[in-house]
Write a protein that holds these residues in place. Structure first.
Motif, PDB file in Angstrom:
ATOM      1  N   GLN A 189       0.834  -1.200   0.000  1.00  0.00           N
ATOM      2  CA  GLN A 189       0.000   0.000   0.000  1.00  0.00           C
ATOM      3  C   GLN A 189       0.873   1.256   0.000  1.00  0.00           C
ATOM      4  O   GLN A 189       0.625   2.199  -0.754  1.00  0.00           O
ATOM      5  N   HIS A 190       1.906   1.264   0.855  1.00  0.00           N
ATOM      6  CA  HIS A 190       2.822   2.411   0.904  1.00  0.00           C
ATOM      7  C   HIS A 190       3.597   2.566  -0.411  1.00  0.00           C
ATOM      8  O   HIS A 190       3.781   3.678  -0.909  1.00  0.00           O
ATOM      9  N   VAL A 193       1.465   4.083  -3.226  1.00  0.00           N
ATOM     10  CA  VAL A 193       1.358   5.535  -3.090  1.00  0.00           C
ATOM     11  C   VAL A 193       2.640   6.206  -3.591  1.00  0.00           C
ATOM     12  O   VAL A 193       2.593   7.209  -4.317  1.00  0.00           O
ATOM     13  N   LYS A 204       3.730   0.508  -9.671  1.00  0.00           N
ATOM     14  CA  LYS A 204       2.344   0.703  -9.222  1.00  0.00           C
ATOM     15  C   LYS A 204       1.489  -0.513  -9.567  1.00  0.00           C
ATOM     16  O   LYS A 204       0.694  -0.999  -8.737  1.00  0.00           O
ATOM     17  N   GLU A 208      -0.390  -3.107  -7.110  1.00  0.00           N
ATOM     18  CA  GLU A 208      -1.835  -3.290  -7.262  1.00  0.00           C
ATOM     19  C   GLU A 208      -2.181  -4.770  -7.388  1.00  0.00           C
ATOM     20  O   GLU A 208      -3.143  -5.255  -6.781  1.00  0.00           O
ATOM     21  N   THR A 219      -9.781  -5.354   5.340  1.00  0.00           N
ATOM     22  CA  THR A 219      -8.967  -4.450   4.518  1.00  0.00           C
ATOM     23  C   THR A 219      -9.706  -3.853   3.333  1.00  0.00           C
ATOM     24  O   THR A 219      -9.226  -2.893   2.727  1.00  0.00           O
ATOM     25  N   ASN A 222     -10.354   0.031   3.159  1.00  0.00           N
ATOM     26  CA  ASN A 222      -9.131   0.807   2.908  1.00  0.00           C
ATOM     27  C   ASN A 222      -8.641   0.624   1.469  1.00  0.00           C
ATOM     28  O   ASN A 222      -8.147   1.566   0.847  1.00  0.00           O
ATOM     29  N   MET A 223      -8.773  -0.600   0.967  1.00  0.00           N
ATOM     30  CA  MET A 223      -8.345  -0.883  -0.404  1.00  0.00           C
ATOM     31  C   MET A 223      -9.166  -0.088  -1.404  1.00  0.00           C
ATOM     32  O   MET A 223      -8.642   0.426  -2.393  1.00  0.00           O
ATOM     33  N   LEU A 226      -8.013   3.511  -1.319  1.00  0.00           N
ATOM     34  CA  LEU A 226      -6.699   3.588  -1.963  1.00  0.00           C
ATOM     35  C   LEU A 226      -6.832   3.497  -3.474  1.00  0.00           C
ATOM     36  O   LEU A 226      -6.206   4.266  -4.223  1.00  0.00           O
ATOM     37  N   GLN A 229      -8.299   6.786  -4.853  1.00  0.00           N
ATOM     38  CA  GLN A 229      -7.397   7.936  -4.783  1.00  0.00           C
ATOM     39  C   GLN A 229      -6.279   7.865  -5.817  1.00  0.00           C
ATOM     40  O   GLN A 229      -5.819   8.900  -6.311  1.00  0.00           O
ATOM     41  N   HIS A 230      -5.843   6.632  -6.138  1.00  0.00           N
ATOM     42  CA  HIS A 230      -4.689   6.479  -7.028  1.00  0.00           C
ATOM     43  C   HIS A 230      -5.056   5.840  -8.364  1.00  0.00           C
ATOM     44  O   HIS A 230      -4.173   5.359  -9.072  1.00  0.00           O
ATOM     45  N   CYS A 232      -6.668   3.062  -9.447  1.00  0.00           N
ATOM     46  CA  CYS A 232      -6.329   1.650  -9.649  1.00  0.00           C
ATOM     47  C   CYS A 232      -7.605   0.887 -10.007  1.00  0.00           C
ATOM     48  O   CYS A 232      -8.287   0.347  -9.118  1.00  0.00           O
TER      49      CYS A 232
END
Length: 271
Positions: A189-190, A193, A204, A208, A219, A222-223, A226, A229-230, A232
């Motif tokens: 995850q980090h 980002v 990336k 993913e 999870t 949160n996934m 994430l 936001q990015h 994916c």
């Protein structure tokens, strides 16, 4: 692990075969081979053995002690046959180890001209390598300092030192080390980002793909955030498929399903 290869070079030549008194062979049984005198093609000693055929076409095979094979086909004689010889070249080409060499360059810090400070730790690197791998680093580093300047310290905010270390390792070797299963999800995850921040598309996608294998009821929310936001799409679709399967939902989690659906719909509506 090692590997080798044998490269075969082609040697091509021509030989004109003439059979005098061909009509006299009509009494010879079909399939009988008639051997020619030896001849040289492409530097190899050969001989021809055309076989008698009762059809208008005469066919044959030519061989030499060196393994040369060629076919002769004729409706009349004389006829030119094509000869091809595959010559073995005993050369073993090792696999590329450029990633190992660049990894050693990173470890030894030889020729390093930039230093990064991340969460209290310092990492030496090479501007040219980072600029070649990331347009974001290229713009930041070559806009920050001029060619020939002494190494300066660049501070990286909002990133853990261990994450930046893996990011650097990937930029030099195009690979990630094996990570313990319990840490892989959080670390990926980090890294995802960080990869999005520095426009490292392959890293990336690798993160993913790994995160798609770490989706659970604990999870998935949160996934989803994430992934949204990015940008994916693959990770978002995997999360939605997970939520759409009743087998993944416990009686308690079913009560939260409506909240999850609202989150998913909210993400889709934004885009």
């Amino acid at each position: 692990m090692s590997c080798s290869a044998i490269v075969a070079d082609g040697v091509t030549g021509y030989h004109l075969l003439k059979i005098d008194g061909y009509s006299l062979t009509k009494g010879t049984p079909t399939g009988t081979a008639i051997k020619s005198n030896p001849f040289t093609v492409g530097g190899y000693r050969c001989s021809s053995k055309p076989r008698i055929s009762r059809s208008p076409t005469t066919s044959g095979t030519t061989r030499s002690p060196s393994g040369v094979t060629w076919s002769l086909s004729a409706r009349s004689v004389p006829r030119r046959g094509r000869l091809t010889h595959l010559a073995e070249t005993f050369v073993s080409v090792p696999p590329s180890d450029m990633n190992r060499q660049l990894g050693d360059l990173l470890e030894t810090e030889k020729g390093a001209d930039v230093v990064f400070e991340v969460a209290g730790e310092r990492f030496a690197a090479h501007r040219c390598v980072l600029a070649a791998r990331s347009p974001v680093f290229g713009a930041e580093l070559y806009g920050l300092m001029k060619e020939g300047d002494a190494a300066v310290v660049v501070c990286i905010e909002d990133m853990e030192a261990r994450v930046f270390k893996l990011l650097l390792r990937f930029m030099y070797t195009d690979s990630l080390p094996e990570m313990k299963n319990k840490d892989a999800g959080v670390m990926c995850q980090h890294l995802l980002v960080a990869a999005d921040r520095y426009n490292l598309e392959r890293l990336k996608l690798i993160c993913e793909e790994k995160l798609c294998k770490h989706i659970s009821m604990g999870t998935v929310s949160n996934m989803l955030v994430l992934a949204d936001q990015h940008h994916c799409a693959g990770l978002k679709k995997t999360c939605c498929n997970f939520l759409g399967s009743s087998a993944n939902l416990s009686p308690i989690s079913r009560g939260c399903l409506s909240v999850m659906k609202e989150l998913v719909l909210g993400c889709w509506c934004i885009h």
